[in-house]
Enzyme design. Structure first.
Site, PDB file in Angstrom:
ATOM      1  CB  SER B  57      16.230 -24.885  14.451  1.00 54.46           C
ATOM      2  OG  SER B  57      17.370 -24.929  15.245  1.00 54.46           O
ATOM      3  CG  HIS B  84      18.962 -27.813  13.508  1.00 54.55           C
ATOM      4  ND1 HIS B  84      18.903 -26.492  13.170  1.00 54.55           N
ATOM      5  CD2 HIS B  84      19.080 -28.493  12.351  1.00 54.55           C
ATOM      6  CE1 HIS B  84      18.987 -26.367  11.859  1.00 54.55           C
ATOM      7  NE2 HIS B  84      19.084 -27.570  11.339  1.00 54.55           N
ATOM      8  CG  ASP B 176      19.065 -26.602   7.769  1.00 51.73           C
ATOM      9  OD1 ASP B 176      19.125 -26.764   6.528  1.00 51.73           O
ATOM     10  OD2 ASP B 176      19.144 -27.525   8.592  1.00 51.73           O
TER      11      ASP B 176
END
Lengths: 225, 1277
Positions: B57, B84, B176
């Site tokens: 990310s 992301h 995540d």
């Protein structure tokens, strides 16, 4: 009235209009000697000329320009309006063409000076009777230049290759500005303005301001402002 | 999801494979526990395409670039990048990454089949999943607002590729990927996290590492190398087939099989965990991972490695025990539990009761806490809730420790509702920690369901995803154990893919979908319940009373069949093998004749089923054999049936001593002795009667004994049941002990904390003493004598300077103040102190010391920092100096007073704010006549004149002074004797030090003489003024006269102008008249004359003298006529009136051209058919005439142009190209009178003339006459 109806179609019936009785007498004597002409009536002023013309329906009215009550030009206008077939021959003391022009514009077919030879008048009457326009030779030359000067314009094709500055200057000249004013207006020295003006006049082929103004009028510069 | 227990069952080293029997056929028919084992049947067949999933990310781009910089071109790996991305923007990630690698990089569109040596990148606002070797995009979903893109991908990657996949978590914030890594790891994948020290955003890698399931923590650029060597190792690796080995293999004992056995034995020896009942495929797969991690090729190599590296066994164990669980896993099942089961559990329970549940295989505790939460929630809705006790057990000590901590990462928010999070957890440093009340309802224990004594009287047992790892026999055993543990009608909850055998007599299924079962109420023989008094604990356990496990192994692996068969070879008679509880284990062929089943519950207990006549002897023999450990022989005579000869049976009970593992078993032999019939008959005959009586007696005794034995046996049975329950309770106690152990640790940590606090307090004390020292120094240095008294006015502390005032020494501390002597004149001291204590308002007063000092004594309440009053503080400040300066001030004031009083010429007095006189100087008395006593306290109005008083002058003065600070006072005042005086003075406002008005002061002097002098001056001035006014008036008159004269002059000028105009106009009129006269009279007469002469000529004979004369006369008359015309024209052209300016000028210019032979041009613009006023026409005509005359006379021009325009004004140009001239000079000279004439003429018509000329450059005259443009001609538009 029927008495006044012409009996001999070959005889020119003439109405004399002049405020001077001795002039009328002289003319009557002159015309009376001509076999093919007769004086059918006389008028003492313009108004009378109009009414007599309507009364006698002459072939030709000999019309003095300057008369009391109604000028010869006014009378001519009215007669020609009421009776287009009646011809008017101007007879005047005035040698300047403005009268000649005024009378011709009013509808007269000829103009003879009073100081000219009497034969001149007879000849004019005959010529007018035949449908021609007759001008006294003493004024004919001037009349010609009057008409010529109304149409001339040498440089109307121009617009010819003027620089922007020349164009601006020449327009202002045409619009009636002095050289000094032009110089102030477009921020030039007076001399430079003059130079531009001279060069533009030369290019356009004008020699005088009058030429230029005529040109400007034709090109519509005055409307632009 | 996998809770793993190891199974400490018998394992015979030679044929352990039989215990690993399992079905590898893939299927999942419900109700067949052993068919559910293989969760991922396909992936083992997948070819060796290794897929590397990279999750990142924030800060991920750089990490990815570094990662790919380390990947060789032909790695043969597939890379999938999941990051992301902002859904709002197009992603250029693929493009960016393609600069870092030579591999082709592409953004996934819809669905794509993966190929090696390629990089696949997720597009924005999509999720990526793996399916049958393909990547596919799906629409994203948010889990409680959290991003789960990476988790989702990892999950599908794990399912599809299992061990052939690698999960990498790179820089990013959030958590995540952590859950996904767990799932990957569980399926045998390699897991890597970026070194948090290197990552730009370390949160994601940290979360991943926090799961404890990351294989490597590496910098991004080193990852590729590690992945490749891992992949290479897995290619080289040789593992035994996952299918159960064939008997030949087993017998041949290939290296791999032997090594596998030895590895498991090693694990068992060192950790106490037995994975023999683990499914073979699972075991192999997980050992395989260790091989890959260590780059080993086969099991023997790993065995070697394991032996040489002590730590590896724990690594292997934790890999084998991978436990993944979560809160409320399978939410539907939990809902079913909540709504269908839990209400039932509470049924009929009140405050005094217990609700007992057992979470078997609790891993890190999520399930146990989930259950606890549900039960507590239900309890909260119940009026009289039972006590809730949950036992949560697992065999993984680390997991249990974790569970006890009850601290979970934030990601649990995905599974726990916000309400529950709020209610049952508190949030602390990015973690959710379970609240105490939940924690206390759960007892965690290290426990192996197959080995340790179970809990009992349970209302609910949950055992989810444990059974799938066990083979069938182990599963059955577990069900037996659960049946024992659960109370009648209690519930059993299993995992989604587990179920009790449909035909099971033990449990009835109430909910097939969610695997809820209820215990069948049926009595059955006490099943095998593990009751090992002490169990071998793993070596990592603190307690160390482990039994030699080899013994146990042997003991448990002896086959009763084999043993019996062996023994039988030695003892031919019918025999029965029983265990220590006399349960029949095996019968020989003929042994059945000695047994008899009667009504009631069938049993295997030998003493119950043996023939009654043998029972007693057998019972005593067994007992003796057990007690003495030697063979027992009893001879029993019995009559098989009435009338038949009696038989004798030698009953031999032989305890089984060998091998040690089966100690406690007994062999019961029945040797039948057939007595000779004759002998028997004889005996019968001889003792017939007595024998019969005796026999009866014996029978009776037998009967009595039998009932006694039965009673004994039943009580033994009961005792045994009690014993078992006691053991279960014991187990509970053990759990509780462990809990206590944990509590003790907690206490130790509290202790630790306390000692830290103690240390801190010590530091504080040092600080305090510093502060104390500072305070002391401060007090000494201020030299303020200070006494601190407590509430009883005893001295607590004092500063050294107090010793000058009080006779006080250090030992006086704590003595009452009243005992102290001092040199102060301060009798109220004690009273003041008491007052302050009572009222808490400070007291301040000035006191004198006996040695003449002035002191300011202050008594203040002593306030602690908590604002409590704990005494009084007395301070004494020496104010002698102040006193002195006050005295000095007073003296100086006195001097001032004297000074003011002496100024006799100046009246000075002061007023207070009420305007009353407070001070009246001698000067004032002198000036105004009143003396001080007559004025003090009175209003100062007395000095104002009555008229001023009436007019409010005094009030105005005060007001002005109040507003502006001072007000002048220059006016008449009145004296005491009534005379008046002119005063010059001022009223001033007096302010106190805060700037507030406190009164007024007036200083004034008698200025009457001055006033008189000024008055005289003023009168003189007025006189002068008056005279000036008069003089000015006469001057004005003269001026008016002048102006009138001027006006006259102007009028005269106007008259002259008018005259000029009239003159010009008269001239023109005259010219006009003459011109007309000439034309109309003379001209006409001449014309008449001409006609007459002509007629005369014609009347004469042609050629006669008379005719000739007439002709000449006529010619002369004609010439005369022309001249007359010209004369008239020159006077004034008649056409100017008859035909207008334009026509006239045209004629004029042409005539001029002819006359002067200079080219002349005229143009009129916008005048056609229009007439100007006669005056202007005349003026312009004359100007042109004059201008052209000048041109003809002076210019020597060759060209002249006349232009007349009528636009906004009438403009006339006359322009020539002639010699030009100096305009200034020309206008000044008298020669050019014509120009001036033009000017004047134009001025009369309101026009102007401009001349532009220069010598040599021609001349332009510009005439302008303002005249509104002709209305009918809009030239200006």
């Amino acid at each position: 009235m029927s008495d006044n109806i012409p009996t001999n179609p070959t005889v020119l019936r003439i109405l004399l209009a002049d405020d001077h009785s001795f002039i009328r007498e002289g003319l009557k004597g002159l015309i009376g000697k001509q076999s093919d002409m007769e004086v059918v009536g006389e008028a003492n002023d313009g108004q009378e000329a109009v009414s007599k013309a309507a009364e006698y329906l002459p072939d030709i009215v000999v019309m003095d320009v300057t008369m009391p009550r109604m000028s010869g030009m006014q009378a001519t206008k009215q007669i020609k309006k009421a009776h287009p077939r009646i011809k008017v021959l101007g007879l005047s003391m005035h040698e300047d063409s403005s009268y000649l022009r005024g009378l011709l514009e009013a509808g007269a077919s000829g103009y003879v000076l009073k100081r000219s030879a009497p034969q001149e008048l007879i000849q004019a009457l005959r010529s007018v009777a035949e449908g021609n326009t007759y001008l006294d030779p003493a004024v004919a030359a001037r009349a010609a230049t009057v008409f010529i000067s109304k149409t001339p314009l040498r440089g109307e094709v121009a617009g010819a290759a003027l620089s922007e500055r020349e164009n601006a200057v020449i327009r202002l000249v045409a619009l009636g500005y002095t050289n000094r004013e032009i110089a102030e207006r477009i921020d030039l020295s007076v001399k430079t303005a003059e130079t531009y003006r001279a060069r533009a006049m030369e290019k356009l082929g004008f020699s005088t301001r009058a030429d230029l103004v005529r040109h400007a009028a034709v090109l519509g510069w005055f409307g632009e402002n | 999801m996998t809770n793993v227990c190891c199974l400490p069952l018998c394992l015979l080293l030679g044929n352990w494979g039989t215990t690993l029997e399992m079905s590898l056929t893939s299927a999942a028919s419900v109700g067949e526990p052993e068919d559910i084992i293989e969760a991922h049947p396909k992936r083992e067949q997948a070819d060796a395409l290794t897929v590397v999933g990279l999750g990142a990310s924030a800060g991920g781009i750089q990490a990815l670039q570094e990662f790919f910089a380390g990947v060789p071109e032909d790695s043969g790996l597939v890379f999938v990048v999941v990051v992301h991305l902002s859904p709002k923007h197009e992603s250029h990630l693929a493009e960016v990454l393609s600069h870092s690698t030579t591999m082709s990089v592409e953004q996934v569109k819809d669905r794509i089949r993966v190929e090696p040596n390629r990089v696949y990148v997720i597009p924005p606002s999509k999720h990526l999943i793996v399916e049958d070797g393909s990547l596919r995009l799906v629409e994203p979903e948010l889990m409680h607002g959290r991003r789960i893109t990476i988790d989702l991908f990892f999950r599908t990657l794990a399912e599809a590729h299992g061990p052939q996949s690698v999960g990498v978590v790179l820089s990013g914030s959030g958590a995540d990927g952590a859950l996904g890594l767990k799932l990957l790891k569980e399926d045998g994948a390699l897991t890597i996290a970026q070194d948090p020290g290197e990552a730009e955003y370390a949160e994601m890698p940290r979360s991943a590492i926090g799961t404890g399931l990351v294989d490597y923590v590496l910098p991004a650029r080193d990852m590729a190398q590690q992945i490749i060597s891992y992949r290479d190792a897995s290619r080289r690796m040789r593992l035994p087939s996952e299918a159960a080995p064939s008997p030949e293999q087993r017998e041949d004992g290939p290296d791999a099989e032997i090594a596998l056995g030895k590895i498991l034995a090693q694990v068992h020896d060192l950790t106490g965990h037995d994975f023999a009942h683990y499914k073979r495929a699972t075991v192999l797969r997980r050992i395989g991972r260790r091989l890959q991690v260590h780059n080993l090729e086969n099991l023997p190599a790993y065995l070697d490695f394991l032996r040489r590296n002590a730590a590896e066994v724990n690594e292997l164990l934790s890999d084998l025990l991978i436990s993944v669980t979560q809160f409320f896993r399978d939410p539907e099942a939990w809902q079913a539990l909540e709504h269908e089961v839990i209400p039932q559990l509470f049924e009929g329970k009140g405050t005094g009761d217990d609700l007992r549940a057992w979470v078997c295989g609790c891993a890190t505790g999520e399930e146990a806490y989930s259950l606890a939460i549900l039960l507590l929630e239900r309890a909260a809705q119940t009026d009289e809730p039972p006590r809730i006790q949950i036992f949560a057990t697992d065999m993984d000590a680390d997991a249990i420790a974790h569970a006890r901590e009850g601290s979970y990462p934030e990601t649990i928010a995905d599974h726990v509702s916000p309400e529950r999070l709020r209610k049952w957890f508190y949030h602390d440093r990015n973690r959710y920690i379970i609240r105490k009340e939940v924690r206390e309802s759960v007892l965690f224990a290290l426990h192996d369901v197959l080995r340790d004594t179970p809990f009992s009287r349970l209302d609910l047992v949950t055992c989810r995803n444990l059974l799938i790892y066990l083979n069938r026999s182990a599963q059955e055993r577990v069900f037996d154990i659960f049946h024992f543990a659960i109370r009648p009608e209690g519930y059993l909850l299993l995992g989604a893919s587990e179920a009790v055998d449909v035909a099971s007599p033990l449990f009835a299924t109430t909910d097939k979908t969610y695997r809820i079962h209820v215990r069948r109420s049926l009595t059955r023989p006490i099943p095998f319940i593990p009751t090992a008094p002490g169990r071998p604990l793993p070596i990592r356990s603190r307690t160390s009373h482990a039994l030699p496990s080899v013994d146990l192994l042997e003991h448990k692996s002896v086959s009763a069949v084999d043993l019996h068969r062996d023994l039988l070879e030695r003892y031919a008679p019918p025999s029965i093998l029983v265990d220590e509880r006399y349960e029949i284990i095996h019968l020989s062929n003929r042994a059945g004749q000695f047994l008899r089943y009667s009504g009631g519950e069938p049993t295997n207990n030998l003493l119950r089923v043996v023939q009654p006549y043998l029972r007693m002897d057998l019972s005593t023999a067994l007992y003796a054999a057990a007690a003495e450990g030697v063979d027992q022989k009893r001879t029993v005579r019995f009559i098989r049936e009435p009338g038949s000869p009696s038989s004798r049976i030698n009953l031999i009970v032989r305890p089984v001593g060998e091998p040690a593992g089966v100690r406690g078993y007994f062999l019961v032999l029945f040797e039948e002795e057939m007595a000779p019939a004759a002998e028997a008959d004889n005996v019968d005959a001889e003792y017939s009667d007595a024998a019969r009586q005796l026999q009866q007696e014996i029978d009776r005794l037998h009967e009595q004994q039998r009932s006694g034995v039965e009673q004994h046996e039943s009580s033994v049975e009961e005792l045994r049941a009690s014993n078992e329950e006691l053991q279960a309770i014991n187990e509970e106690m053990r759990s509780a002990t462990e809990e206590l152990e944990t509590s003790k640790e907690e206490l130790q940590s509290v202790n630790e904390e306390l000692s830290t606090v103690n240390q801190e307090l010590k530091n504080r004390i040092v600080e305090v003493s510093h502060v104390n020292a500072d305070l002391h120094n401060l007090l000494v240095s201020t030299e303020i004598a200070t006494l601190f008294l407590d509430r009883d006015l005893r001295i607590k502390r004092y500063t050294p300077s107090i010793e000058n005032l009080f006779n006080i020494i250090a030992s006086d501390i704590n003595r009452p103040l009243v005992h102290m002597t001092h040199n102060l004149d301060y009798p109220e001291m004690l009273k003041d102190a008491e007052t302050v204590l009572q009222r808490l308002t400070p007291v301040e007063r000035e006191v004198r010391s006996l040695d003449g000092h002035h002191l300011l004594a202050r008594v203040l309440p002593y306030r602690t920092l908590e604002d409590r009053i704990e005494g009084v503080v007395l301070t004494f400040v020496d104010i002698s100096e102040r006193k002195k300066s006050e005295e000095a001030l007073r003296a100086s004031e006195e001097r001032f007073r004297l000074l003011v009083g002496g100024a006799a010429d100046y009246a000075m007095f002061m007023l207070d704010s009420e305007h009353r006189i407070t001070f009246w100087s001698l000067g004032a008395e002198h000036v105004f006549g009143w003396n001080e006593s007559e004025t003090l306290g009175k209003s100062c109005a007395m000095i104002f004149t009555p008229e001023d008083r009436k007019a409010g002058v005094q009030e105005r003065e005060m007001q002005q002074a109040l507003e502006h600070g001072s007000a002048p006072d220059r006016r008449w005042h009145i004296r005491k004797d009534g005379t008046r005086l002119w005063v010059d003075g001022a009223m001033m406002r007096l302010d106190d030090e805060r700037g507030e008005m406190r009164g007024f002061a007036k200083i004034a002097r008698d200025a009457t003489e001055e006033w008189k002098a000024q008055e005289a001056l003023r009168q003189a001035h007025d006189e002068l003024e008056h005279r000036v006014t008069e003089r000015t008036a006469s001057l004005s008159e003269a001026l008016a006269a002048l102006e009138a004269a001027l006006a006259e002059r102007r009028q005269a000028e106007a008259a002259r102008q008018d005259l000029l105009i009239r003159l010009a106009s008269a001239e023109e009129d005259e010219r006009r008249r003459l011109s007309r006269e000439l034309h109309d009279q003379t001209g006409q007469h001449l014309a008449g004359l001409l006609l007459g002469l002509d007629e005369l000529r014609l009347a004469q004979p042609e050629g006669s003298a008379a005719a000739g004369l007439a002709e000449r006369l006529r010619q002369a008359a004609a010439d005369l006529s022309q001249e007359v015309h010209q004369l008239a024209w020159d006077l004034r052209p008649p056409s100017l009136d008859d035909m207008g300016l334009q026509a006239t000028l045209l004629t004029y210019v042409r005539d001029w051209q002819e006359r002067h032979s200079v080219e002349a041009d005229f143009h009129a613009q916008n005048l056609e058919g229009k007439r100007l006023t006669p005056e202007i026409e005349t003026t312009l005509y004359r100007v042109v005439q004059e201008a052209l005359t000048n041109v003809a006379r002076h210019a020597q021009a060759t060209r002249v142009s006349v232009v007349l325009e009528w636009r906004r004004e009438v403009v006339l140009f006359v322009e020539d190209n002639g010699a030009g001239f100096d305009t200034e000079a020309a206008l000044a000279s008298t020669e050019r009178l014509g120009l001036r004439g033009m000017r004047e003429r134009l001025a009369l018509a309101g026009g102007t003339l401009v001349i532009e000329s220069e010598p040599g450059k021609g001349t332009t005259l510009i005439v302008r006459i303002p005249l509104p443009a002709p209305p009918e001609d809009n030239v200006d538009v």
